[in-house]
Design a protein around this motif. Structure first.
Motif, PDB file in Angstrom:
ATOM      1  N   UNK A 134      59.298  44.897  40.597  1.00  0.00           N
ATOM      2  CA  UNK A 134      59.149  46.346  40.609  1.00  0.00           C
ATOM      3  C   UNK A 134      58.991  46.771  42.069  1.00  0.00           C
ATOM      4  N   UNK A 135      59.839  47.646  42.522  1.00  0.00           N
ATOM      5  CA  UNK A 135      59.865  48.042  43.929  1.00  0.00           C
ATOM      6  C   UNK A 135      58.600  48.829  44.284  1.00  0.00           C
ATOM      7  N   UNK A 136      57.720  48.271  45.107  1.00  0.00           N
ATOM      8  CA  UNK A 136      56.449  48.943  45.405  1.00  0.00           C
ATOM      9  C   UNK A 136      56.599  50.295  46.098  1.00  0.00           C
ATOM     10  N   UNK A 137      57.751  50.530  46.724  1.00  0.00           N
ATOM     11  CA  UNK A 137      57.916  51.792  47.451  1.00  0.00           C
ATOM     12  C   UNK A 137      58.686  52.824  46.633  1.00  0.00           C
ATOM     13  N   UNK A 138      58.967  52.496  45.367  1.00  0.00           N
ATOM     14  CA  UNK A 138      59.697  53.440  44.514  1.00  0.00           C
ATOM     15  C   UNK A 138      58.719  54.338  43.758  1.00  0.00           C
ATOM     16  N   UNK A 139      59.077  55.594  43.618  1.00  0.00           N
ATOM     17  CA  UNK A 139      58.189  56.572  43.011  1.00  0.00           C
ATOM     18  C   UNK A 139      57.959  56.418  41.522  1.00  0.00           C
ATOM     19  N   UNK A 140      58.766  55.616  40.824  1.00  0.00           N
ATOM     20  CA  UNK A 140      58.576  55.445  39.384  1.00  0.00           C
ATOM     21  C   UNK A 140      57.385  54.555  39.045  1.00  0.00           C
ATOM     22  N   UNK A 141      56.884  53.827  40.036  1.00  0.00           N
ATOM     23  CA  UNK A 141      55.753  52.928  39.794  1.00  0.00           C
ATOM     24  C   UNK A 141      54.513  53.422  40.528  1.00  0.00           C
ATOM     25  N   UNK A 142      53.369  53.019  40.016  1.00  0.00           N
ATOM     26  CA  UNK A 142      52.125  53.220  40.750  1.00  0.00           C
ATOM     27  C   UNK A 142      51.871  51.948  41.549  1.00  0.00           C
ATOM     28  N   UNK A 143      51.661  52.098  42.825  1.00  0.00           N
ATOM     29  CA  UNK A 143      51.424  50.937  43.680  1.00  0.00           C
ATOM     30  C   UNK A 143      50.062  51.050  44.349  1.00  0.00           C
ATOM     31  N   UNK A 144      49.306  49.971  44.253  1.00  0.00           N
ATOM     32  CA  UNK A 144      48.016  49.883  44.933  1.00  0.00           C
ATOM     33  C   UNK A 144      48.158  48.846  46.042  1.00  0.00           C
ATOM     34  N   UNK A 145      48.008  49.302  47.273  1.00  0.00           N
ATOM     35  CA  UNK A 145      48.084  48.411  48.430  1.00  0.00           C
ATOM     36  C   UNK A 145      46.662  47.974  48.772  1.00  0.00           C
ATOM     37  N   UNK A 146      46.374  46.696  48.643  1.00  0.00           N
ATOM     38  CA  UNK A 146      45.020  46.222  48.917  1.00  0.00           C
ATOM     39  C   UNK A 146      44.797  45.911  50.392  1.00  0.00           C
ATOM     40  N   UNK A 147      45.681  45.128  50.965  1.00  0.00           N
ATOM     41  CA  UNK A 147      45.518  44.718  52.365  1.00  0.00           C
ATOM     42  C   UNK A 147      46.831  44.121  52.844  1.00  0.00           C
ATOM     43  N   UNK A 148      46.910  43.832  54.126  1.00  0.00           N
ATOM     44  CA  UNK A 148      48.142  43.296  54.685  1.00  0.00           C
ATOM     45  C   UNK A 148      48.046  41.865  55.160  1.00  0.00           C
ATOM     46  N   UNK A 149      46.902  41.210  54.910  1.00  0.00           N
ATOM     47  CA  UNK A 149      46.707  39.845  55.392  1.00  0.00           C
ATOM     48  C   UNK A 149      47.447  38.836  54.508  1.00  0.00           C
ATOM     49  N   UNK A 150      48.298  37.999  55.090  1.00  0.00           N
ATOM     50  CA  UNK A 150      49.006  36.983  54.290  1.00  0.00           C
ATOM     51  C   UNK A 150      48.084  35.820  53.943  1.00  0.00           C
ATOM     52  N   UNK A 151      48.503  35.016  52.979  1.00  0.00           N
ATOM     53  CA  UNK A 151      47.701  33.903  52.482  1.00  0.00           C
ATOM     54  C   UNK A 151      48.318  32.565  52.892  1.00  0.00           C
ATOM     55  N   UNK A 152      47.477  31.634  53.298  1.00  0.00           N
ATOM     56  CA  UNK A 152      47.953  30.271  53.538  1.00  0.00           C
ATOM     57  C   UNK A 152      48.007  29.547  52.197  1.00  0.00           C
ATOM     58  N   UNK A 153      48.836  28.514  52.113  1.00  0.00           N
ATOM     59  CA  UNK A 153      48.922  27.747  50.870  1.00  0.00           C
ATOM     60  C   UNK A 153      47.596  27.063  50.564  1.00  0.00           C
ATOM     61  N   UNK A 154      46.943  26.548  51.592  1.00  0.00           N
ATOM     62  CA  UNK A 154      45.675  25.859  51.366  1.00  0.00           C
ATOM     63  C   UNK A 154      44.617  26.813  50.818  1.00  0.00           C
ATOM     64  N   UNK A 155      44.627  28.054  51.285  1.00  0.00           N
ATOM     65  CA  UNK A 155      43.650  29.014  50.767  1.00  0.00           C
ATOM     66  C   UNK A 155      43.937  29.326  49.302  1.00  0.00           C
ATOM     67  N   UNK A 156      45.194  29.557  48.963  1.00  0.00           N
ATOM     68  CA  UNK A 156      45.534  29.830  47.563  1.00  0.00           C
ATOM     69  C   UNK A 156      45.205  28.628  46.680  1.00  0.00           C
ATOM     70  N   UNK A 157      45.372  27.427  47.240  1.00  0.00           N
ATOM     71  CA  UNK A 157      45.095  26.212  46.463  1.00  0.00           C
ATOM     72  C   UNK A 157      43.613  26.086  46.116  1.00  0.00           C
ATOM     73  N   UNK A 158      42.744  26.743  46.893  1.00  0.00           N
ATOM     74  CA  UNK A 158      41.318  26.700  46.589  1.00  0.00           C
ATOM     75  C   UNK A 158      41.007  27.343  45.237  1.00  0.00           C
ATOM     76  N   UNK A 159      41.908  28.182  44.756  1.00  0.00           N
ATOM     77  CA  UNK A 159      41.717  28.850  43.468  1.00  0.00           C
ATOM     78  C   UNK A 159      42.442  28.124  42.333  1.00  0.00           C
ATOM     79  N   UNK A 160      42.939  26.929  42.656  1.00  0.00           N
ATOM     80  CA  UNK A 160      43.659  26.121  41.670  1.00  0.00           C
ATOM     81  C   UNK A 160      42.901  24.815  41.451  1.00  0.00           C
ATOM     82  N   UNK A 161      42.308  24.601  40.290  1.00  0.00           N
ATOM     83  CA  UNK A 161      41.588  23.346  40.037  1.00  0.00           C
ATOM     84  C   UNK A 161      42.477  22.131  40.306  1.00  0.00           C
ATOM     85  N   UNK A 162      41.896  21.111  40.936  1.00  0.00           N
ATOM     86  CA  UNK A 162      42.668  19.912  41.279  1.00  0.00           C
ATOM     87  C   UNK A 162      43.337  19.296  40.055  1.00  0.00           C
ATOM     88  N   UNK A 163      42.619  19.309  38.935  1.00  0.00           N
ATOM     89  CA  UNK A 163      43.170  18.701  37.722  1.00  0.00           C
ATOM     90  C   UNK A 163      44.428  19.434  37.265  1.00  0.00           C
TER      91      UNK A 163
END
Length: 321
Positions: A134-163
């Motif tokens: 869904x195109x975030x800049x298109x008027x047919x959708x509601x878009x909530x922009x939280x922040x502009x900081x990108x995520x590292x893979x290791x940081x995202x992996x912290x939210x993924x159980x090792x198992x």
């Protein structure tokens, strides 16, 4: 507070130069210039060669709340349908991950596992192809922009159980979806290619070899609708080109002769017992020798082939079993 214009710029700079776009996915996709494509309701968010943004399709009435319920970090943006609450989440990656390069499979495997686990935690559609959002800049959708900081893979992996990450590596083909389709095509075709390339070792044989790899990739690209469907033709072409070039440059008649000489020196005594990954020593030995000759460490060789680095050391010591 970050201005909306800056959020829009961060999204646009990650788009392909000529993305797929459409107002209705059921009516098919168009390819347009970036400026024109931004006027459509749905747009391709990643270029074919790499992944710059993970997108999840959350089809529930309170789609916006899914990240909170799952205890995940706030995505960079959430675009949702005000009529039914269904949402798309966008997570920017700090470093893009190649998905059509045979030489850079480890980051893609890591990202595919993270994508799978996060999608499960969000209750997202596991059959979402990840091609358009869904195109975030298109008027047919509601878009909530939280922040502009990108995520590292290791940081995202912290939210993924090792198992759960480990379980993903043991998945069956039927469970493949999202970026896992790219990994599956690579795995299926490269294993075939390691031995098949010998049939093309002749003057001017590369063109026929490239055609054969392309056909193998197209054959491996047989994913059902519940898995997101087949990968786009552009990705298959790029993947085939990368595999063909990578294997052709690294599997040579000289290297094959080296392996044969080693086998001869051992009197053909190479174990046929399967290793932990189901392959025999006879299957793995040529690749161990080749990777070592290219300068890879025993640990890296073990990770790539799915065996312990101590096993790699034993292979290289040439101790008969």
């Amino acid at each position: 507070m970050v201005k909306p214009a800056l959020h829009t710029a961060a999204f646009v700079e990650r788009l392909p130069r000529r993305p797929y776009c459409t107002d209705d996915p059921a009516q098919g996709l168009l390819i347009r210039s970036q400026a024109t494509a931004l006027a459509y309701r749905h747009i391709q968010h990643n270029p074919p060669p790499h992944v710059a943004c993970l997108v999840f399709d959350v089809d529930r009435l309170d789609g916006y709340e899914a990240w909170k319920d799952a205890g995940l970090p706030a995505p960079n943006w959430i675009t949702f349908n005000a009529r039914n609450g269904h949402a798309h989440y966008g997570y920017y990656l700090a470093t893009v991950v190649a998905r059509t390069c045979a030489a850079k499979q480890k980051p893609l495997r890591y990202l595919a596992a993270i994508e799978h686990v996060l999608a499960k935690r969000l209750g997202a559609d596991m059959g979402y192809a990840g091609l358009i959002t869904k195109n975030p800049v298109h008027g047919d959708w509601w878009t909530i922009w939280h922040h502009g900081e990108p995520f590292s893979l290791d940081y995202l992996a912290e939210f993924c159980p090792d198992a759960e990450l480990a379980a993903y590596s043991r998945r069956s083909r039927k469970e493949v979806g999202g970026l896992g389709r790219n990994v599956t095509v690579f795995d299926n075709v490269r294993e075939w290619a390691y031995s098949a390339v010998r049939e093309y070792w002749r003057p001017n044989g590369y063109e026929a070899w490239a055609d054969a790899v392309r056909a193998a990739c197209e054959s491996a690209n047989a994913f059902g609708r519940e898995q997101g469907g087949p990968l786009p033709v552009s990705e298959i072409k790029a993947t085939a080109k990368s595999i063909a070039r990578w294997v052709w440059n690294r599997f040579t008649p000289a290297g094959f002769s080296l392996v044969q000489a080693y086998r001869g020196a051992k009197g053909g005594r190479i174990s046929k017992r399967p290793t932990n990954n189901g392959k025999t020593r006879a299957d793995l030995l040529p690749e161990v020798i080749r990777l070592k000759a290219l300068g890879y460490s025993n640990r890296d060789i073990g990770e790539d082939l799915g065996i312990g680095f101590a096993t790699v050391s034993r292979y290289l010591k040439r101790d008969p079993e």
